[in-house]
Design an enzyme around this catalytic site. Structure first.
Site, PDB file in Angstrom:
ATOM      1  N   ARG A 342       0.670  -0.916   0.251  1.00  0.00           N
ATOM      2  CA  ARG A 342      -0.143   0.004  -0.126  1.00  0.00           C
ATOM      3  C   ARG A 342       0.908   1.354   0.059  1.00  0.00           C
ATOM      4  O   ARG A 342       1.827   1.454   0.704  1.00  0.00           O
ATOM      5  CB  ARG A 342      -1.005   0.132   1.201  1.00  0.00           C
ATOM      6  N   GLU A 431      -6.986   0.367  15.440  1.00  0.00           N
ATOM      7  CA  GLU A 431      -7.571  -0.648  14.584  1.00  0.00           C
ATOM      8  C   GLU A 431      -6.543  -1.853  14.349  1.00  0.00           C
ATOM      9  O   GLU A 431      -5.637  -1.618  13.767  1.00  0.00           O
ATOM     10  CB  GLU A 431      -8.054   0.013  13.489  1.00  0.00           C
ATOM     11  N   SER A 434     -10.902  -5.045  10.502  1.00  0.00           N
ATOM     12  CA  SER A 434     -12.011  -4.135   9.718  1.00  0.00           C
ATOM     13  C   SER A 434     -13.027  -5.330   9.181  1.00  0.00           C
ATOM     14  O   SER A 434     -12.241  -6.217   8.310  1.00  0.00           O
ATOM     15  CB  SER A 434     -11.710  -3.098   8.716  1.00  0.00           C
TER      16      SER A 434
END
Length: 512
Positions: A342, A431, A434
């Protein structure tokens, strides 16, 4: 195929565009895009109707030729047939067609063929324009999602675990003496040379003589103390956010992967190691347009553009592209392992140290396909978040589950839960998971239909499976969480469930 059913936009066909407008409002997204789709779609439908009329004439023409083949006088065509609208109207008028002779019919057929070709180009342009507009409109937001545009308003659904707090060093007094030995589960000795005790802060709420709170380290400092990462030379080799995993963290990384795969295999998930590259056209079906600029790395070299995957969800989405899914074979549960790549273009300046937010990492992902009927996909969503919860409970990592607000959902998700684990060194939840239900938003684009192809001839609207995805673990983030929660003065304790995957090692000692 489009990501939303185009019939929803067609009020005259039983659709309800107001539902889509309301969903766009909830997403804090442009509502006018819905009306732009309707406008272009109406024009496309009109032009399609004209082409249909002209194509019907082609079938009539062969019968008329047989009747008129002896009449070969070279007469001109009637005037006023220079537009497709006028031509279509003329071709639908059987009385006027009967008045033409064979030569005129031949001329008319030629013009009709040319107009159909020209109209096809217009239809293609309108279709592309409509699809581009449709790709900007998100899935219908589920009614249970909080309507907000700020993640501070994410609704906390559940918390689990006891938060690790920094211990407090206190001077010996009678009350502390009793508490210490009770905490250790032992009787107090009559004599001891200890002058201070180290107790968890949570058992000292009422002590008057509290000492200095010891500082818990964050994952960056801890990994350097373990000599488990190297970033200086990695930045020279790779660039910003580059890293080498060294020594014990290589083993810890692999332990998490193997434990995660075993964990899901026991829950009937099928392992998938997908391609790490995807062709541009297929990536375009599973990724949002902005991801191409903000997240995806483009790879060239053999003349065809490909993209490195940002998650195994992307290629697993495409695993059944164009397939008909037998209802008896559903649900399908997959666990994908892959490296992920990413750009993190949208996170400039955030988490620049350590390995929490990096350009390359490994991940084990849950992916499921279900029936579109009843509440099958919503029950699967509960199953997938429970898998994640059970996984982090087994690692003894405290967490909370939150529902993401409507304005922060990605286009594909109708609803999303995040699992955020506690990072005691940073004193914050972050986090790790997800979990999203994308309903039929992705499957429409990929043509993954529900039912048997042999039933296609029975008519009716096509149905598409529902698709769901959920992280189980992104290993770099999980390691960051483990080292913060399991730190001691001597090093980092290995979570009990990971020890069999690390040769029985119980502690990773500090070297530095």
């Amino acid at each position: 195929k489009n990501m939303l059913d185009i019939k929803l936009f067609r009020e005259d066909k039983g659709g309800n565009p107001e539902i889509i407008r309301e969903s766009q409002k909830r997403r804090y997204a442009p509502v006018e895009k819905v009306d732009e789709v309707i406008e272009v779609d109406n024009e496309w439908r009109k032009k399609t109707g004209l082409s249909d009329s002209l194509n019907k004439f082609k079938n009539k023409a062969s019968k008329l030729f047989k009747k008129k083949k002896g009449d070969k006088e070279d007469l001109p065509l009637p005037v006023g047939l220079d537009t497709i609208e006028s031509m279509a109207a003329f071709c639908e008028d059987d009385t006027r067609l009967e008045e033409l002779n064979a030569v005129q019919l031949r001329k008319l057929s030629k013009h009709v063929k040319e107009m159909i070709g020209e109209n096809k180009k217009v239809l293609d342009e309108l279709n592309n324009k409509r699809n581009a507009l449709l790709s900007t409109i998100g899935n219908l937001v589920h009614e249970s999602v909080e309507v907000e545009n700020n993640e501070d308003f994410n609704r906390i659904e559940k918390t689990w675990g006891e938060l690790v707090e920094a211990p407090v060093h206190v001077r010996r007094v009678k009350e502390v003496d009793e508490m210490y030995w009770a905490y250790e589960g032992m009787e107090a000795p009559k004599k001891t040379k200890q002058k201070t005790f180290k107790l968890p802060a949570r058992i000292l709420p009422n002590l008057k003589e509290q000492g200095k709170r010891a500082k818990l380290l964050n994952h960056v400092d801890l990994m350097y103390k373990l000599e488990g990462i190297e970033t200086k030379h990695a930045s020279q080799t790779f660039g910003s956010r580059g890293y080498y995993l060294i020594g014990p963290l290589v083993r810890l990384n692999m332990a998490i992967i193997h434990y995660a795969l075993d964990f899901l295999e026991k829950r009937t998930y099928t392992a998938v190691q997908p391609p790490f590259f995807m062709r541009k056209d297929m990536m375009g079906r599973v990724a949002q347009l902005e991801e191409f600029d903000e997240a995806l790395y483009k790879v060239t070299g053999d003349g065809e553009e490909r993209y490195l995957i940002a998650t195994s969800e992307q290629p697993i989405c495409a695993l059944h592209a164009g397939d008909w899914m037998d209802p008896k074979a559903l649900p399908k549960r997959y666990m994908g392992w892959s490296p992920c790549f990413r750009k993190e273009a949208g996170s400039h300046g955030r988490d620049t140290s350590g390995i929490f937010r990096v350009h390359q990492f490994e991940k084990v992902e849950q992916f499921a396909l279900t029936s579109p009927h009843e509440n099958n996909s919503w029950e699967m969503m509960k199953e997938m978040i429970k898998n994640a919860e059970d996984f982090y409970q087994s690692l003894q990592l405290p967490y909370q589950v939150v529902t993401i607000v409507s304005g922060k959902l990605n286009n594909a998700a109708a609803k999303k839960w995040d699992l955020e684990a506690w990072f005691p060194g940073s004193q914050v939840y972050r986090e790790l998971v997800s979990c999203s239900n994308c309903t039929d938003y992705q499957s429409r684009r990929l043509g993954v239909r529900y039912g048997l192809q042999s039933n296609k001839s029975q008519g009716g609207d096509a149905e598409y499976v529902h698709m769901l995805n959920s992280t189980l673990c992104a290993t770099s983030r999980v390691m960051c969480c483990i080292v913060e929660n399991y730190q001691t003065d001597e090093g980092v304790v290995v979570p009990e469930v990971l020890r069999p995957y690390m040769g029985g090692k119980e502690l990773i000692p500090f070297k530095n």
